[in-house]
Design a protein around this motif. Sequence first.
Motif, PDB file in Angstrom:
ATOM      1  N   ASP A 171       0.806  -1.220   0.000  1.00 16.40           N
ATOM      2  CA  ASP A 171       0.000   0.000   0.000  1.00 16.40           C
ATOM      3  C   ASP A 171       0.842   1.274   0.000  1.00 16.40           C
ATOM      4  N   LEU A 172       1.963   1.265   0.711  1.00 14.90           N
ATOM      5  CA  LEU A 172       2.777   2.477   0.836  1.00 14.90           C
ATOM      6  C   LEU A 172       4.034   2.453  -0.029  1.00 14.90           C
ATOM      7  N   ALA A 173       4.277   1.353  -0.726  1.00 14.77           N
ATOM      8  CA  ALA A 173       5.406   1.211  -1.664  1.00 14.77           C
ATOM      9  C   ALA A 173       6.770   1.474  -1.032  1.00 14.77           C
ATOM     10  N   LEU A 174       6.945   1.094   0.232  1.00 17.98           N
ATOM     11  CA  LEU A 174       8.245   1.223   0.886  1.00 17.98           C
ATOM     12  C   LEU A 174       9.072  -0.029   0.604  1.00 17.98           C
ATOM     13  N   LYS A 175      10.353   0.140   0.441  1.00 17.41           N
ATOM     14  CA  LYS A 175      11.222  -0.987   0.074  1.00 17.41           C
ATOM     15  C   LYS A 175      12.161  -1.429   1.182  1.00 17.41           C
ATOM     16  N   GLY A 176      12.212  -0.715   2.299  1.00 23.08           N
ATOM     17  CA  GLY A 176      13.109  -1.074   3.392  1.00 23.08           C
ATOM     18  C   GLY A 176      12.774  -2.392   4.061  1.00 23.08           C
ATOM     19  N   PRO A 177      11.555  -2.549   4.562  1.00 22.52           N
ATOM     20  CA  PRO A 177      11.196  -3.833   5.174  1.00 22.52           C
ATOM     21  C   PRO A 177      11.048  -4.900   4.091  1.00 22.52           C
ATOM     22  N   LYS A 178      11.631  -6.045   4.314  1.00 20.55           N
ATOM     23  CA  LYS A 178      11.606  -7.135   3.323  1.00 20.55           C
ATOM     24  C   LYS A 178      10.886  -8.347   3.876  1.00 20.55           C
ATOM     25  N   PHE A 179      10.290  -9.132   2.966  1.00 18.58           N
ATOM     26  CA  PHE A 179       9.717 -10.418   3.354  1.00 18.58           C
ATOM     27  C   PHE A 179      10.849 -11.427   3.310  1.00 18.58           C
ATOM     28  N   GLY A 180      11.046 -12.130   4.399  1.00 18.68           N
ATOM     29  CA  GLY A 180      12.112 -13.130   4.456  1.00 18.68           C
ATOM     30  C   GLY A 180      11.550 -14.489   4.783  1.00 18.68           C
ATOM     31  N   CYS A 181      11.544 -14.816   6.039  1.00 20.25           N
ATOM     32  CA  CYS A 181      11.178 -16.164   6.477  1.00 20.25           C
ATOM     33  C   CYS A 181       9.679 -16.366   6.658  1.00 20.25           C
ATOM     34  N   GLY A 182       8.944 -15.330   7.018  1.00 18.00           N
ATOM     35  CA  GLY A 182       7.518 -15.460   7.268  1.00 18.00           C
ATOM     36  C   GLY A 182       7.130 -15.582   8.730  1.00 18.00           C
ATOM     37  N   PRO A 183       7.782 -16.419   9.530  1.00 15.60           N
ATOM     38  CA  PRO A 183       7.361 -16.564  10.933  1.00 15.60           C
ATOM     39  C   PRO A 183       8.150 -15.706  11.935  1.00 15.60           C
ATOM     40  N   ALA A 184       8.604 -14.528  11.555  1.00 17.14           N
ATOM     41  CA  ALA A 184       9.278 -13.593  12.462  1.00 17.14           C
ATOM     42  C   ALA A 184      10.603 -14.100  13.009  1.00 17.14           C
ATOM     43  N   GLN A 185      11.342 -14.842  12.235  1.00 16.66           N
ATOM     44  CA  GLN A 185      12.621 -15.377  12.688  1.00 16.66           C
ATOM     45  C   GLN A 185      13.831 -14.635  12.127  1.00 16.66           C
ATOM     46  N   CYS A 186      13.777 -14.205  10.861  1.00 15.12           N
ATOM     47  CA  CYS A 186      14.994 -13.684  10.217  1.00 15.12           C
ATOM     48  C   CYS A 186      15.270 -12.209  10.490  1.00 15.12           C
ATOM     49  N   GLY A 187      14.249 -11.400  10.700  1.00 12.08           N
ATOM     50  CA  GLY A 187      14.443  -9.981  10.984  1.00 12.08           C
ATOM     51  C   GLY A 187      14.462  -9.073   9.776  1.00 12.08           C
ATOM     52  N   ALA A 235      11.927  -2.350  18.381  1.00 16.53           N
ATOM     53  CA  ALA A 235      12.119  -3.178  17.190  1.00 16.53           C
ATOM     54  C   ALA A 235      11.045  -4.255  17.152  1.00 16.53           C
ATOM     55  N   THR A 236      10.364  -4.361  16.009  1.00 11.43           N
ATOM     56  CA  THR A 236       9.229  -5.269  15.864  1.00 11.43           C
ATOM     57  C   THR A 236       9.269  -5.922  14.494  1.00 11.43           C
ATOM     58  N   ARG A 237       8.972  -7.199  14.430  1.00 11.67           N
ATOM     59  CA  ARG A 237       8.879  -7.919  13.160  1.00 11.67           C
ATOM     60  C   ARG A 237       7.529  -7.586  12.529  1.00 11.67           C
ATOM     61  N   SER A 238       7.530  -6.871  11.431  1.00 12.89           N
ATOM     62  CA  SER A 238       6.288  -6.399  10.818  1.00 12.89           C
ATOM     63  C   SER A 238       5.514  -7.485  10.088  1.00 12.89           C
ATOM     64  N   CYS A 239       6.113  -8.643   9.878  1.00 12.78           N
ATOM     65  CA  CYS A 239       5.424  -9.725   9.155  1.00 12.78           C
ATOM     66  C   CYS A 239       4.356 -10.408   9.995  1.00 12.78           C
ATOM     67  N   VAL A 240       4.374 -10.214  11.302  1.00  8.41           N
ATOM     68  CA  VAL A 240       3.425 -10.919  12.165  1.00  8.41           C
ATOM     69  C   VAL A 240       2.509  -9.990  12.971  1.00  8.41           C
ATOM     70  N   ILE A 241       2.637  -8.681  12.790  1.00  6.49           N
ATOM     71  CA  ILE A 241       1.797  -7.766  13.553  1.00  6.49           C
ATOM     72  C   ILE A 241       0.659  -7.267  12.657  1.00  6.49           C
ATOM     73  N   PRO A 242      -0.602  -7.543  13.037  1.00  5.02           N
ATOM     74  CA  PRO A 242      -1.724  -7.122  12.199  1.00  5.02           C
ATOM     75  C   PRO A 242      -2.020  -5.627  12.350  1.00  5.02           C
ATOM     76  N   LEU A 243      -2.527  -5.036  11.284  1.00  9.67           N
ATOM     77  CA  LEU A 243      -2.859  -3.613  11.309  1.00  9.67           C
ATOM     78  C   LEU A 243      -3.816  -3.266  12.447  1.00  9.67           C
ATOM     79  N   ALA A 244      -4.764  -4.137  12.734  1.00  8.75           N
ATOM     80  CA  ALA A 244      -5.745  -3.857  13.786  1.00  8.75           C
ATOM     81  C   ALA A 244      -5.081  -3.645  15.152  1.00  8.75           C
ATOM     82  N   ALA A 245      -3.908  -4.210  15.360  1.00 10.00           N
ATOM     83  CA  ALA A 245      -3.218  -4.095  16.649  1.00 10.00           C
ATOM     84  C   ALA A 245      -2.419  -2.812  16.779  1.00 10.00           C
ATOM     85  N   ILE A 246      -2.279  -2.061  15.699  1.00  7.15           N
ATOM     86  CA  ILE A 246      -1.376  -0.899  15.758  1.00  7.15           C
ATOM     87  C   ILE A 246      -1.985   0.383  15.207  1.00  7.15           C
ATOM     88  N   ASP A 247      -3.290   0.469  15.122  1.00  2.00           N
ATOM     89  CA  ASP A 247      -3.925   1.696  14.643  1.00  2.00           C
ATOM     90  C   ASP A 247      -3.434   2.872  15.482  1.00  2.00           C
TER      91      ASP A 247
END
Length: 95
Positions: free
Chosen positions: A30-46, A56-68
């Motif tokens: 949605d925001l077209a940012l390239k810094g955060p990358k998809f890596g492992c999926g289960p919040a292991q690689c960082g 510091a938070t793994r963005s792959c596992v935090i839902p939008l509803a939890a951070i409005d």
Amino acid sequence: MPRYSLIVDGAQREIEADADMPLLYALRGDLALKGPKFGCGPAQCGACTVILNGAATRSCVIPLAAIDGADVRTLDGLGTADKPHPVQAAFIGGG
């Protein structure tokens, strides 16, 4: 579809998405940012790590509803080409 408000790299942003959409997908898709990358999926690689409300938070596992209303800082927002953040400068300078 719900709407979420975030401060991303210092700018107020609005995202319309499902409540369970991971922050990573919103940042890259949605925001077209390239810094955060998809890596492992289960919040292991960082590869997707962001600074969320100062922590510091793994963005792959935090839902939008939890951070409005949250403050999110990504690699894209750390510095500029003219004035890199110390982390970016370390990579550029090799040390």
